[in-house]
Design an enzyme around this catalytic site. Structure first.
Site, PDB file in Angstrom:
ATOM      1  N   CYS A   1       0.824  -1.211   0.000  1.00  0.00           N
ATOM      2  CA  CYS A   1       0.000   0.000   0.000  1.00  0.00           C
ATOM      3  C   CYS A   1       0.861   1.265   0.000  1.00  0.00           C
ATOM      4  CB  CYS A   1      -0.940  -0.003   1.201  1.00  0.00           C
ATOM      5  SG  CYS A   1      -0.122  -0.271   2.777  1.00  0.00           S
TER       6      CYS A   1
ATOM      7  N   HIS B   1      -1.752   0.721   6.735  1.00  0.00           N
ATOM      8  CA  HIS B   1      -2.326   0.959   5.413  1.00  0.00           C
ATOM      9  C   HIS B   1      -2.191   2.439   5.056  1.00  0.00           C
ATOM     10  CE1 HIS B   1      -4.766   0.628   1.853  1.00  0.00           C
ATOM     11  NE2 HIS B   1      -5.596   1.575   2.309  1.00  0.00           N
TER      12      HIS B   1
ATOM     13  N   ASN C   1      -7.564   5.788  -2.862  1.00  0.00           N
ATOM     14  CA  ASN C   1      -7.289   4.615  -2.033  1.00  0.00           C
ATOM     15  C   ASN C   1      -7.134   3.383  -2.919  1.00  0.00           C
ATOM     16  OD1 ASN C   1      -7.222   2.578  -0.095  1.00  0.00           O
ATOM     17  ND2 ASN C   1      -8.741   3.577   1.204  1.00  0.00           N
TER      18      ASN C   1
END
Length: 352
Positions: free
Chosen positions: A21, A126, A141
């Site tokens: 991520c 994250h 995202n």
């Protein structure tokens, strides 16, 4: 005029792969494939080496140094996670700096969030990016199926919501590299008809849709089988009924043939007796002519006469059932005639 769908497609958006991520966050922020896991690993190793050298200044024989060497890296792990230090050093290559959103330093500036260029957010390892492209804000995202449009009025509420959920938010300061989406979206605003979903939610919905489709297919096949079975039963019943009809027709045909043969036998019997009588009285020639006339008459029988003879035959059959059938009178007549003829011959022989 630009196509709005093409405008949305111009936005670079890396989707989640493994636990990378941090890589997705940086590339979505910079709008391009600028960093790879190898690049970020190199930065993490460099940070680990700098920390080791600082710890070695206190003495390589110290307990703290030996404990530090035994501990895993705090800048990366095998899953693909990278620390904020790695992200900060990666952005520094592009002349960008990060500032904690809720720090006193930033809050003292009292800057409206819509006047910023981008934010990066972190919660439980994250990372994801919120960036302004053109005059609009987008949630990039990597867990989403695509970019999510955020209105100016909703941006502040969205950031406040993330803070309440425990996210750490960092403000990006500096000049971001130029990108295609920035140029295209600078001409017109876009409208998003359908918001993207989480990748896991989309996969679950797709799986549920496939399961429902398979269930419907199985139900359809079952219904077709029921219809086929019902059709087969109906066909079997129709065949059975047709066989019964055929059997009845065959029985009726046999009965008609038997009646016809029996009537023919009765007619032939009566005709033969008449022929015998004719032969006794008139000779063979008279009998032959009589038989021929009977044959002609037989051939010219009408349907009504045939019906009468059949009825008469049935009547004789019913009368003959309780008693033993009697011999026709013609036989006795023919017999007596033959006996008289014999006596006359004897008398002639005696007179001679």
């Amino acid at each position: 005029m630009f196509d709005r769908k093409l405008n949305m497609d111009s936005i670079f958006h890396e989707k989640q792969e493994g636990s990378l991520c941090a890589q997705h966050c940086l590339n979505n922020l910079l709008q391009g494939e600028y960093f790879t896991p190898v690049d970020l690993s190199s930065i993490a190793h460099q940070l680990d080496e700098e920390e080791r050298m600082r710890m070695a200044e206190g003495g390589m024989a110290s307990e703290e140094y030996r404990t530090f060497l035994q501990q895993p890296s705090g800048n990366m792990d095998d899953s693909g996670f990278f620390s904020i230090q790695v992200i900060s050093n990666a952005l520094r290559v592009w002349g960008l700096e990060i500032i904690l959103f809720n720090s006193r330093e930033y809050q003292s500036l009292m800057v409206n969030p819509i006047n910023e260029k981008a934010f990066i957010c972190n919660y439980k390892e994250h990372w994801f990016t919120i960036r302004k492209l053109g005059q609009q804000w987008f949630n990039l995202n990597s867990l989403l199926t695509g970019p999510e449009l955020i209105s100016d009025t909703y941006l502040a509420l969205f950031l406040a919501q993330l803070q309440q959920e425990g996210y750490s938010i960092f403000v990006i300061r500096g000049n971001l590299p130029e990108c295609e989406a920035e140029q295209i979206l600078g001409f017109m605003r876009v409208h998003q008809q359908q918001r993207p979903r989480l990748i896991g939610e989309e996969e679950a919905q797709t799986s549920a849709g496939r399961s429902a489709a398979l269930a419907q297919m199985e139900m359809g096949v079952g219904a077709e089988d029921d219809v086929v079975d019902e059709d087969d039963e109906q066909l079997k019943r129709a065949l059975a009924l047709s066989r019964q009809d055929i059997d009845v027709e065959d029985e009726e045909a046999d009965l008609r043939r038997a009646i016809q043969l029996s009537m023919q036998g009765a007619v032939m019997s009566s005709e033969s007796s008449d022929c015998e009588k004719g032969n006794v009285k008139s000779g063979s020639q008279v009998a032959g002519s009589t038989c021929e006339q009977k044959e002609v008459k037989k051939e010219t029988l009408t349907a009504e006469e045939l019906r009468k003879r059949r009825q008469a035959y049935f009547d004789r059959q019913q009368q003959a059932q309780p008693d033993i059938p009697k011999q026709p009178d013609t036989e006795s007549t023919c017999g007596s005639g033959s006996q008289n003829t014999g006596l006359e011959d004897q008398q002639q022989k005696r007179s001679q």
